[in-house]
Structure formats: structure tokens, C-alpha cells
Design a protein around this motif. Structure first.
Motif, PDB file in Angstrom:
ATOM      1  N   ASP A 128       0.851  -1.153   0.028  1.00 12.94           N
ATOM      2  CA  ASP A 128      -0.078   0.180  -0.064  1.00 12.94           C
ATOM      3  C   ASP A 128       0.816   1.175  -0.049  1.00 12.94           C
ATOM      4  N   MET A 129       2.185   1.093   0.445  1.00 15.96           N
ATOM      5  CA  MET A 129       2.956   2.255   0.480  1.00 15.96           C
ATOM      6  C   MET A 129       3.408   2.710  -0.956  1.00 15.96           C
ATOM      7  N   MET A 130       3.202   1.919  -1.828  1.00 14.36           N
ATOM      8  CA  MET A 130       3.754   2.056  -3.101  1.00 14.36           C
ATOM      9  C   MET A 130       2.924   3.143  -3.954  1.00 14.36           C
ATOM     10  N   ILE A 131       1.897   3.628  -3.311  1.00 11.82           N
ATOM     11  CA  ILE A 131       1.195   4.780  -3.748  1.00 11.82           C
ATOM     12  C   ILE A 131       1.167   5.817  -3.001  1.00 11.82           C
ATOM     13  N   GLY A 132       1.481   7.012  -3.710  1.00 12.23           N
ATOM     14  CA  GLY A 132       1.872   8.207  -2.606  1.00 12.23           C
ATOM     15  C   GLY A 132       0.225   8.994  -2.391  1.00 12.23           C
ATOM     16  N   ALA A 133       0.371  10.010  -1.936  1.00 10.19           N
ATOM     17  CA  ALA A 133      -1.161  10.749  -1.353  1.00 10.19           C
ATOM     18  C   ALA A 133      -1.620  11.254  -2.602  1.00 10.19           C
ATOM     19  N   ASP A 134      -1.003  11.406  -3.748  1.00 10.27           N
ATOM     20  CA  ASP A 134      -1.617  11.912  -4.923  1.00 10.27           C
ATOM     21  C   ASP A 134      -2.422  10.663  -5.513  1.00 10.27           C
ATOM     22  N   GLY A 135      -2.151   9.331  -5.275  1.00  3.72           N
ATOM     23  CA  GLY A 135      -2.816   8.576  -6.051  1.00  3.72           C
ATOM     24  C   GLY A 135      -1.726   7.864  -6.990  1.00  3.72           C
ATOM     25  N   LYS A 136      -0.758   8.254  -7.069  1.00  2.43           N
ATOM     26  CA  LYS A 136       0.139   7.876  -8.066  1.00  2.43           C
ATOM     27  C   LYS A 136       1.385   6.761  -7.693  1.00  2.43           C
ATOM     28  N   LEU A 137       2.004   5.937  -8.277  1.00  2.00           N
ATOM     29  CA  LEU A 137       2.928   5.150  -7.627  1.00  2.00           C
ATOM     30  C   LEU A 137       4.276   6.272  -7.630  1.00  2.00           C
ATOM     31  N   LEU A 138       4.780   5.697  -6.514  1.00  2.00           N
ATOM     32  CA  LEU A 138       5.818   6.176  -5.957  1.00  2.00           C
ATOM     33  C   LEU A 138       7.084   5.995  -6.900  1.00  2.00           C
ATOM     34  N   SER A 139       8.085   6.884  -6.890  1.00  2.00           N
ATOM     35  CA  SER A 139       9.453   6.480  -7.679  1.00  2.00           C
ATOM     36  C   SER A 139      10.114   5.400  -6.480  1.00  2.00           C
ATOM     37  N   PHE A 140      11.120   4.725  -7.096  1.00  2.00           N
ATOM     38  CA  PHE A 140      11.708   3.687  -6.355  1.00  2.00           C
ATOM     39  C   PHE A 140      12.533   4.663  -5.130  1.00  2.00           C
ATOM     40  N   ALA A 141      12.992   5.725  -5.153  1.00  2.00           N
ATOM     41  CA  ALA A 141      13.654   6.369  -4.397  1.00  2.00           C
ATOM     42  C   ALA A 141      12.769   6.797  -3.232  1.00  2.00           C
TER      43      ALA A 141
END
Length: 172
Positions: free
Chosen positions: A26-39
Motif C-alpha cells: 500500500d505504501m507504493m502509492i503516494g498521497a496523490d494516488g500515483k505510484l511512488l518512484s523507487f527512491a
């Protein structure tokens, strides 16, 4: 005793791994609803890793160790009476301090509820007890009723020596 305790710990470990995996997913998705970068994802995981891999692990290890010690003590302590005993230092919880020196027969049902450990990082124990004339601090019913609000429906409402269970099925 060892086999029973080990068998009990396996489902807890599997459930913990599943919870951790789901949280990381679930942490792969940011507050904006988009996938986070690997970093960004790696930083979020590192921040959470401290909680899962240090704080929780330390508390769970200490609880399992103290539970195993207390289960062994229940099996081997041949005393007619048991006395609840705290470490006696400034870190003892107020609730546990109130039970210090409480004594009851080993076969009293109160030990199903107030047998240590009674909380995370609890260092309390039981020792052979002696009941002397009119020196009881409280009755078994009073001790059980006092502990009920803070142990009821938790993994600490348990005598691991009797149940052979460290982590109950209802433990989150």
C-alpha cells in the motif's frame, strides 16, 4: 512445552509477515494516488522498517522469551501458594505495583488472568508464596477484578503455563 510454544509462534509470525507485506504494498502509492518512484518508496519503507524491524521485533521477542520463562516456571514451581512479584524499580507500571506481593493458592483461577507477563515488556514474575495471618493485601477476586480492565481481550489475559499459547488467535 517448547514444541507447544513454537507451534503457537508460527501462525503469529506468518500473520505479521502478511500484515507487513500488505502495508508495504500500500505504501507504493503516494498521497496523490500515483505510484511512488523507487527512491521515494525506499525512503517510506526505511521509515516504516524501524517500526517493524526494531521496535516491534524487540517487544515481540521479549514477550515470547518472558512467556516461555513463565510457562516453564508454572510447570516446575511446586509451591502451594504463588506470590506476584515486580522488579521493584521506578519502571514498574502502577497497575503491576498494586499486585506486588499478592499471594493466592497456585490452583486459584485468578492466576488465569494475572499471570505474567501482563503487558509488553513486563518484567514481573511469580515466586513461591506464604500466606501469613491477616497479611493479605487483597483477595483473589479483588486482584482479578483490578486487572480485568487492562488485560481483558488482550494477549495478556492468559496464563501461558496453562494454555501453552503465547500469541492468541485474536491477537492482531
Amino acid at each position: 512445552l517448547i514444541a507447544a510454544l513454537q507451534k503457537n509462534i508460527y501462525p503469529f509470525s506468518a500473520a505479521k509477515s502478511l500484515v507487513q507485506m500488505n502495508q508495504y504494498r500500500d505504501m507504493m502509492i503516494g498521497a496523490d494516488g500515483k505510484l511512488l518512484s523507487f527512491a521515494s518508496f525506499k525512503k517510506v519503507i526505511a521509515d516504516q522498517g524501524e517500526v517493524f524491524n526494531n521496535n516491534y521485533l524487540q517487544a515481540e521477542h521479549q514477550h515470547a522469551m518472558q512467556s516461555a520463562i513463565m510457562a516453564h516456571k508454572w510447570d516446575t514451581l511446586n509451591a502451594e501458594y504463588l506470590e506476584f512479584s515486580t522488579v521493584g524499580d521506578s519502571r514498574v507500571r502502577f497497575e503491576h505495583k498494586k499486585l506486588d506481593k499478592f499471594t493466592a493458592p497456585k490452583n486459584d483461577p485468578v492466576w488465569r488472568r494475572i499471570y505474567p507477563p501482563l503487558a509488553w515488556n513486563c518484567r514481573c514474575t511469580v515466586i513461591p508464596g506464604i500466606v501469613q495471618n491477616n497479611e493479605k493485601k487483597m483477595t483473589a477476586n479483588e486482584a482479578g477484578a483490578m486487572a480485568k480492565p487492562w488485560v481483558k481481550d488482550t494477549i495478556f489475559d492468559n496464563n501461558v503455563g496453562l494454555s501453552k499459547v503465547i500469541y492468541k488467535d485474536n491477537h492482531p
